[in-house]
Motif scaffolding. Sequence first.
Motif: not given
Length: 549
Positions: A280-287
């Motif tokens: 979830r945090k990794a996806a938030s950074i990429l988004e």
Amino acid sequence: MIRILFYVLIVLALGAGFAWLADRPGELSLIWQGSRVEMSLMVAATLLASLIAAVLIVIWVIRVVWLSPHSISRYFRARKRDRGYQALSTGLIAAGAGDSALARKMTARTRGLLSSDQEPLIHLLEAQTALIEGKYDDARKKFELMADDPETRELGLRGLYLEAKRLGANEAARQFAERAADKAPHLPWATLAALDYRSQTGQWDEAIRLLDQSRASHVIDRKEADRKKAVLLTARATEKLEADPKGARDDALAALKLADDLVPAGLIAAKALFREDNLRKAASILEKLWKQEPHPEIARLYVRARSGDSALDRLKRASKLEALRPNNAVALAAVAESALEARELSLARAKAEAAARIQPNEGIFLLLADIEEADTGDDGRIRHWMNQALKSPRDPAWTADGVTSPEWLPVSPVSGRLDAFEWKQPVGQIAGPVEEGTLEAADAAIRSLPPVAVTHQRAEPEPQQAETPAKPKHVIETPEKTEEVVETTAVPGPSESVIVPEPVKVEKKPAPARTEEPVVEPFFGRPPDDPGVRDDSDKPLAKASFRLF
């Protein structure tokens, strides 16, 4: 101004004193050696003041006479020094202008008028004169003398550093820059040079420490210092990613705080978080990075975040990226790639053609060729897309000093400059016609796409009508059936029009069911590898009439 005010105050004090005595008259009697002298108090005060003034005047006259030889010598020495500084100034200006003759003349005159011990700039003038005359060894010796003098150490080190850079002695230049940075960390050139050299050798901790010192002394602008520190932290995180994912994550997140648009830092942070199963945090950074500037590497990592996802799951994630940045060529290309993997060929073709219209480049046309191969398998259409790829601009890549790299690097391999790589289109591509590589050319390429090869389907046998004109055909008889195969003829023209005949009635004889391969007619008349002319001389020919459309 202060001295004038002081004298005015003294005069006012004397005047006030005499006025006070005048308001208070009195008599003064003095008996000296049997004589009695009487006078008023005002007269006595005036005589005392006159006596003090006379004494001071005598002292001044005696001092002037006594010090006259020294004053005269000092006058001539000051005059000589002024002439020497004038010659030094003229010589430095001539050296800066490249006038070697005047610079050498002024150097000799300055040497005769000034002493190098008193004025260190004479060494600088001699070194500059030697440089413009091409006497580099003499100039280097002068710089070495200046580097040994504490008063001119920084000037001498800079001269040695520039000479080492000119000769290509990078190790010597690094030593001079390190020495200058240690002695004078407030020098920007020494700090930046030492920072680049430490970055080239991978001394990330030392480079970060030097950068913090320079920022504390206000040598480097705050914004520039934050950017460079973010790059250094990203480089250190890259090295830590395999052995220490947690440390790499911390460094990458710290880099993102300093430069929130640094794509490599976000990629490293996301990879480290994926290894910790923090999707979830990794996806938030990429988004967050994707919203600022879509990048193919962000899309690739985001779509393949989980290794167990199916092709349809990856297509959904790519569609989510497109929703974040609609009408973007990178987002459309990501959806097209995922759709191709999921075998959603119509969606893949639509997205790829939309991306080609927005930003035509080599990669999007190669993707269209892959889609064409998976969809129709038509060699002619595949070659059409490959030809467009050859004529289109190259895909953006990490580029620094004219060199491209498959991945981001913190230091340029050419100049050694920190934070030199940029995501942009490489230079030096093969030049084509003026209209190639433009949006209009991409749209024209899509509109001029050759038609799909026609595959004839067998129709149900019907009684042939007498009024229907015969079509050009060959009748092929087999033990199982009788089939009519239509031949086409290409008509030359600007758009390469193709004659596509109308469907032909086919008669079948009763025979066991058998699967036959359809006959495909390429758009240019013959298959890519021409098998030659078919010998149908023994087959009956029907009466032919041609229709263009």
